[in-house]
Write a protein that holds these residues in place. Sequence first.
Motif, PDB file in Angstrom:
ATOM      1  N   LEU A  53      68.904  40.654  62.029  1.00 17.17           N
ATOM      2  CA  LEU A  53      70.317  40.894  62.332  1.00 17.17           C
ATOM      3  C   LEU A  53      71.125  40.488  61.103  1.00 17.17           C
ATOM      4  CD1 LEU A  53      72.598  41.485  64.431  1.00 17.17           C
ATOM      5  CD2 LEU A  53      72.527  39.043  64.998  1.00 17.17           C
ATOM      6  N   GLY A  84      65.396  34.201  67.341  1.00 16.92           N
ATOM      7  CA  GLY A  84      65.126  32.819  67.687  1.00 16.92           C
ATOM      8  C   GLY A  84      65.500  31.805  66.634  1.00 16.92           C
ATOM      9  N   GLU A  85      66.134  32.248  65.559  1.00 14.86           N
ATOM     10  CA  GLU A  85      66.516  31.343  64.478  1.00 14.86           C
ATOM     11  C   GLU A  85      68.017  31.424  64.227  1.00 14.86           C
ATOM     12  OE1 GLU A  85      62.681  30.071  64.131  1.00 14.86           O
ATOM     13  OE2 GLU A  85      64.418  29.268  63.057  1.00 14.86           O
ATOM     14  N   GLY A  86      68.542  30.470  63.431  1.00 11.78           N
ATOM     15  CA  GLY A  86      69.941  30.528  63.061  1.00 11.78           C
ATOM     16  C   GLY A  86      70.151  31.455  61.873  1.00 11.78           C
ATOM     17  N   PRO A  87      71.369  31.945  61.692  1.00 10.58           N
ATOM     18  CA  PRO A  87      71.663  32.796  60.530  1.00 10.58           C
ATOM     19  C   PRO A  87      71.444  32.036  59.225  1.00 10.58           C
ATOM     20  CG  PRO A  87      73.411  32.949  62.167  1.00 10.58           C
ATOM     21  CD  PRO A  87      72.538  31.803  62.575  1.00 10.58           C
ATOM     22  N   TYR A  93      75.000  37.134  56.114  1.00  7.36           N
ATOM     23  CA  TYR A  93      73.914  36.319  56.629  1.00  7.36           C
ATOM     24  C   TYR A  93      72.845  37.245  57.198  1.00  7.36           C
ATOM     25  CZ  TYR A  93      77.427  32.561  56.752  1.00  7.36           C
ATOM     26  OH  TYR A  93      78.396  31.639  56.424  1.00  7.36           O
ATOM     27  N   LEU A 148      72.395  32.119  55.130  1.00  4.10           N
ATOM     28  CA  LEU A 148      73.329  32.681  54.156  1.00  4.10           C
ATOM     29  C   LEU A 148      72.579  33.456  53.071  1.00  4.10           C
ATOM     30  CD1 LEU A 148      76.295  32.755  53.072  1.00  4.10           C
ATOM     31  CD2 LEU A 148      75.688  30.739  51.714  1.00  4.10           C
ATOM     32  N   LEU A 194      74.746  39.819  59.530  1.00  7.73           N
ATOM     33  CA  LEU A 194      76.100  39.445  59.933  1.00  7.73           C
ATOM     34  C   LEU A 194      76.992  39.299  58.705  1.00  7.73           C
ATOM     35  CD1 LEU A 194      75.056  36.611  62.384  1.00  7.73           C
ATOM     36  CD2 LEU A 194      76.215  38.689  63.095  1.00  7.73           C
ATOM     37  N   ASP A 252      80.062  41.637  64.571  1.00  3.70           N
ATOM     38  CA  ASP A 252      79.081  41.615  65.649  1.00  3.70           C
ATOM     39  C   ASP A 252      77.647  41.845  65.170  1.00  3.70           C
ATOM     40  OD1 ASP A 252      81.209  43.057  68.239  1.00  3.70           O
ATOM     41  OD2 ASP A 252      80.914  41.000  67.539  1.00  3.70           O
ATOM     42  N   GLN A 279      69.750  36.961  60.186  1.00  7.72           N
ATOM     43  CA  GLN A 279      69.242  36.137  61.271  1.00  7.72           C
ATOM     44  C   GLN A 279      67.988  36.776  61.848  1.00  7.72           C
ATOM     45  OE1 GLN A 279      71.880  35.731  64.634  1.00  7.72           O
ATOM     46  NE2 GLN A 279      70.893  33.872  65.350  1.00  7.72           N
TER      47      GLN A 279
END
Lengths: 111, 115
Positions: free
Chosen positions: A86, A40-43, A35, A45, A88, A103, A37
Amino acid sequence: TQLLEQSPQFLSIQEGENLTVYCNSSSVFSSLQWYRQEPGEGPVLLVTVVTGGEVKKLKRLTFQFGDARKDSSLHITAAQPGDTGLYLCAGHNTNAGKSTFGDGTTLTVKP
Amino acid sequence: DVKVTQSSRYLVKRTGEKVFLECVQDMDHENMFWYRQDPGLGLRLIYFSYDVKMKEKGDIPEGYSVSREKKERFSLILESASTNQTSMYLCASSSPGLEGAYEQYFGPGTRLTVT
């Protein structure tokens, strides 16, 4: 407890450089997801890998699942500032209802 | 496209208040999840649900409860908010994809501040 370790934790590079992010575990997973990210947003896919040794490409991003399905890597070619975020990884086993998340690796690509 | 929506992007609550965070997904997914995300601690699973009226504790359920009365809706409840619950809350849903992989789809998150 299954653990996923991502490395490096932080990565700061110049536009145009290549990079690789790693996701390692001692456990075997049925599938693994990557993912991205943004702050301020969601991850969101990016990809799912299922078969050991599998390689998937998404434009300048190349994802690989280890032969033993315990590890994965994400390689970005000619990074751009829009790749900043980020990253993930998450491993899933079919007989478990939940995923295990690493993490994350915070990538900054400077213009 | 899968869409997961969360009721608020930003919330500010006072200590001791009861807080409801709502999450709705439109893809008929069986599984739904609530996470919190804090700097240096990654994503931590609070609760998840396999089906309507079913719930399972995640890694950090203390201080939280959940409700799933309808398949598309999963609510997170902070019975008495505390300052250490200030965080980014993320909802996700999943079901087996084409390859049997349970890909999770996340909402945009709710940034909760408890003062």
